[in-house]
Design an enzyme around this catalytic site. Structure first.
Site, PDB file in Angstrom:
ATOM      1  N   ILE A  10       0.868  -1.179   0.000  1.00 41.81           N
ATOM      2  CA  ILE A  10       0.000   0.000   0.000  1.00 41.81           C
ATOM      3  C   ILE A  10       0.901   1.224   0.000  1.00 41.81           C
ATOM      4  O   ILE A  10       2.021   1.197   0.515  1.00 41.81           O
ATOM      5  CB  ILE A  10      -0.959   0.029   1.202  1.00 41.81           C
ATOM      6  CG1 ILE A  10      -0.178  -0.057   2.513  1.00 41.81           C
ATOM      7  CG2 ILE A  10      -1.978  -1.080   1.101  1.00 41.81           C
ATOM      8  CD1 ILE A  10      -1.044   0.079   3.735  1.00 41.81           C
ATOM      9  N   SER A  11       0.412   2.342  -0.555  1.00 44.95           N
ATOM     10  CA  SER A  11       1.252   3.521  -0.729  1.00 44.95           C
ATOM     11  C   SER A  11       1.264   4.445   0.474  1.00 44.95           C
ATOM     12  O   SER A  11       2.182   5.239   0.636  1.00 44.95           O
ATOM     13  CB  SER A  11       0.804   4.298  -1.967  1.00 44.95           C
ATOM     14  OG  SER A  11      -0.562   4.652  -1.859  1.00 44.95           O
ATOM     15  N   THR A  12       0.259   4.380   1.332  1.00 45.78           N
ATOM     16  CA  THR A  12       0.237   5.216   2.536  1.00 45.78           C
ATOM     17  C   THR A  12      -0.235   4.393   3.719  1.00 45.78           C
ATOM     18  O   THR A  12      -0.927   3.388   3.567  1.00 45.78           O
ATOM     19  CB  THR A  12      -0.718   6.424   2.376  1.00 45.78           C
ATOM     20  OG1 THR A  12      -2.064   5.946   2.289  1.00 45.78           O
ATOM     21  CG2 THR A  12      -0.388   7.228   1.121  1.00 45.78           C
TER      22      THR A  12
END
Length: 209
Positions: A10-12
């Protein structure tokens, strides 16, 4: 023992991996063989679990991801990555690629990745041609292509002046030498080829040129 090695990213940190985790577990990945990077951008240093999952792979294993974008790479890089896995005796499985489960270990999956390679390369070539065409149009129009400004030499100014004195249009000659008319006039006055016109960049006599 042949294993399914699952990877999720996941990016954040505000996002949740539950969906990816559930899909990978449902696909047969054991919890002990599931690697997750949280709050990762896709950059190499930010994805320690991705490289840990690659280290865990052995010949005969399958690397499983929920969607292709979890690798955080371009189409061509993904294809190179798949080829590298194949060279190690490892297959790549994408649970949702074009709406279906694709495994490079199957004839259909292999064919799909081959098609992706062709499309990815074609897209790359089209973009490259567009960039080259744009550069060529800007160059022919005498526009700045970016980067450091081109240095115009005294010799170029003198040669341009000879053509103009022979009857060539000033604007066209300036474009041919990669300079603006204002640049030519400044250079020509500095070299004494034209009379000083008190800062006027474009002499009235040049009007139709």
């Amino acid at each position: 023992m042949i294993k399914l090695i699952g990877y999720a990213r996941i990016s954040t940190r505000q996002q949740d991996t539950d969906v990816q985790r559930a899909e990978l577990l449902a696909a047969g990945v054991r919890r002990d063989d599931l690697y997750i990077d949280q709050g990762s951008s896709g950059a190499r240093a930010a994805c320690p679990q991705f490289y840990a999952s690659l280290t865990a792979l052995e010949p005969g294993d399958t690397f499983v991801i929920a969607t292709l974008d979890r690798l955080g790479q371009s189409t061509l890089n993904v294809l190179a990555f798949s080829k590298r896995l194949s060279g190690q005796g490892v297959e790549l499985r994408v649970l949702d690629l074009g709406g279906g489960d694709v495994d490079t270990g199957t004839p259909t999956g292999s064919m799909l990745f081959t098609t992706m390679a062709a499309l990815g390369q074609m897209e790359h070539e089209i973009k490259r041609e567009r960039v080259l065409d744009s550069i060529d149009r800007r160059r022919r129009a005498g526009k700045n292509l970016g980067g450091r400004p081109r240095r115009i030499t005294n010799r170029q100014i003198r040669n341009a002046n000879r053509l103009i004195e022979a009857g060539e249009p000033t604007a066209q000659v300036a474009r041919d030498f990669g300079m603006s008319r204002a640049t030519f006039y400044r250079g020509a006055r500095t070299l004494g080829l034209l009379p000083d016109q008190s800062g006027d960049e474009t002499p009235e006599s040049d009007g139709a040129s």
